[in-house]
Design a protein around this motif. Structure first.
Motif, PDB file in Angstrom:
ATOM      1  N   ASP A 187     -23.977  32.926  63.676  1.00 26.45           N
ATOM      2  CA  ASP A 187     -23.543  33.426  62.366  1.00 26.45           C
ATOM      3  C   ASP A 187     -24.484  32.948  61.260  1.00 26.45           C
ATOM      4  OD1 ASP A 187     -21.300  34.788  63.370  1.00 26.45           O
ATOM      5  OD2 ASP A 187     -20.045  33.005  63.233  1.00 26.45           O
ATOM      6  N   ALA A 188     -24.873  31.688  61.311  1.00 24.88           N
ATOM      7  CA  ALA A 188     -25.798  31.160  60.303  1.00 24.88           C
ATOM      8  C   ALA A 188     -27.158  31.852  60.403  1.00 24.88           C
ATOM      9  CB  ALA A 188     -25.944  29.647  60.460  1.00 24.88           C
TER      10      ALA A 188
ATOM     11  N   PHE B  78     -18.197  38.545  56.711  1.00 22.62           N
ATOM     12  CA  PHE B  78     -17.230  37.663  56.060  1.00 22.62           C
ATOM     13  C   PHE B  78     -15.844  38.313  56.022  1.00 22.62           C
ATOM     14  CE2 PHE B  78     -14.942  35.872  52.451  1.00 22.62           C
ATOM     15  CZ  PHE B  78     -15.007  34.519  52.772  1.00 22.62           C
TER      16      PHE B  78
ATOM     17  N   GLU C 205     -10.582  31.067  58.698  1.00 24.12           N
ATOM     18  CA  GLU C 205     -11.979  30.660  58.809  1.00 24.12           C
ATOM     19  C   GLU C 205     -12.757  30.823  57.499  1.00 24.12           C
ATOM     20  OE1 GLU C 205     -13.990  29.414  61.479  1.00 24.12           O
ATOM     21  OE2 GLU C 205     -11.950  28.858  62.039  1.00 24.12           O
ATOM     22  N   GLN C 206     -12.260  31.658  56.613  1.00 24.50           N
ATOM     23  CA  GLN C 206     -13.005  31.956  55.388  1.00 24.50           C
ATOM     24  C   GLN C 206     -13.280  30.720  54.518  1.00 24.50           C
ATOM     25  OE1 GLN C 206     -10.952  35.266  53.574  1.00 24.50           O
ATOM     26  NE2 GLN C 206     -11.836  36.719  55.021  1.00 24.50           N
TER      27      GLN C 206
ATOM     28  N   ARG D 212     -13.798  27.630  55.336  1.00 26.94           N
ATOM     29  CA  ARG D 212     -14.883  26.840  55.953  1.00 26.94           C
ATOM     30  C   ARG D 212     -16.239  27.481  55.673  1.00 26.94           C
ATOM     31  NH1 ARG D 212     -17.725  26.731  60.870  1.00 26.94           N
ATOM     32  NH2 ARG D 212     -16.605  28.523  61.721  1.00 26.94           N
ATOM     33  N   TRP D 213     -16.300  28.809  55.797  1.00 21.34           N
ATOM     34  CA  TRP D 213     -17.571  29.495  55.561  1.00 21.34           C
ATOM     35  C   TRP D 213     -17.923  29.520  54.085  1.00 21.34           C
ATOM     36  CZ3 TRP D 213     -21.548  30.168  58.453  1.00 21.34           C
ATOM     37  CH2 TRP D 213     -21.388  30.085  59.833  1.00 21.34           C
TER      38      TRP D 213
ATOM     39  N   ALA E 144     -19.566  26.328  53.542  1.00 23.27           N
ATOM     40  CA  ALA E 144     -20.900  26.356  54.141  1.00 23.27           C
ATOM     41  C   ALA E 144     -21.883  27.114  53.257  1.00 23.27           C
ATOM     42  CB  ALA E 144     -20.839  26.977  55.539  1.00 23.27           C
TER      43      ALA E 144
END
Length: 135
Positions: A6-7, A27, A34-35, A37-38, A41
Motif C-alpha cells: 500500500d505504501a 483510501f 483502518e482509516q 491508522r492510514w 501514516a
C-alpha cells in the motif's frame, strides 16, 4: 524496514506513475477502522516531505476540495503546514476522505519538490528507490 504494498502504491502516485484517483479510491475502500491508522501514516509521510506554505493552495486544487472545507481551513490557519497535520488526521469520520485527499495531495507536491531538488542526483530514501531495488 520494507515498505508495504500500500505504501509503495501511494508513493507511485506521488511520483506521478499512477493517477491521484487511485490513492483516493484505495483510501475509500479501506475499512473504517483502518482509516485513522492510514491518516496518521499520511500525516507522517507529509511531515517528512517538509511541505511549504506556498504548496497549500496547489494541494487543495489537486485534492479537488473547496478552500472552506474544514481540513483546508485548518491547514491554512497553521503557521507551518506540518503543525496542522496531526489535527487534520484526527478529524471525525465524516471528514476523513477530505483529510486524506488534502494531506496526500500536500505530500505529493512536497515530495515531488524534494525529488526534483534535494534528491535530484540520487538519494537513500527507500520510498524514492523501491522499484530500483526490486529483484
Amino acid at each position: 524496514m520494507a515498505l508495504s504494498s500500500d505504501a509503495k502504491m501511494l508513493n507511485r502516485v506521488a511520483q506521478g506513475r499512477l493517477p491521484f484517483i487511485d490513492a483516493v479510491r484505495w483510501f475509500e475502500s479501506l475499512p473504517e477502522t483502518e482509516q485513522p491508522r492510514w491518516l496518521r501514516a499520511i500525516a507522517l509521510m507529509c511531515h517528512q516531505a517538509y511541505p511549504h506554505n506556498g504548496e497549500i493552495d496547489r494541494a487543495i486544487t489537486l485534492a479537488e476540495l473547496k478552500p472552506t472545507f474544514t481540513p483546508c481551513v485548518i491547514l491554512h490557519a497553521a503557521a507551518r503546514p506540518e503543525h496542522a497535520l496531526d489535527r487534520i488526521a484526527a478529524l471525525p469520520p465524516d471528514e476523513r476522505q477530505k483529510a486524506f485527499r488534502l494531506m496526500f495531495a500536500l505530500y505529493c507536491i512536497a515530495d515531488t519538490r524534494r525529488r526534483e531538488t534535494q534528491c535530484k542526483n540520487g538519494c537513500s530514501h527507500e520510498w524514492h528507490n523501491f522499484d530500483k531495488n526490486a529483484i
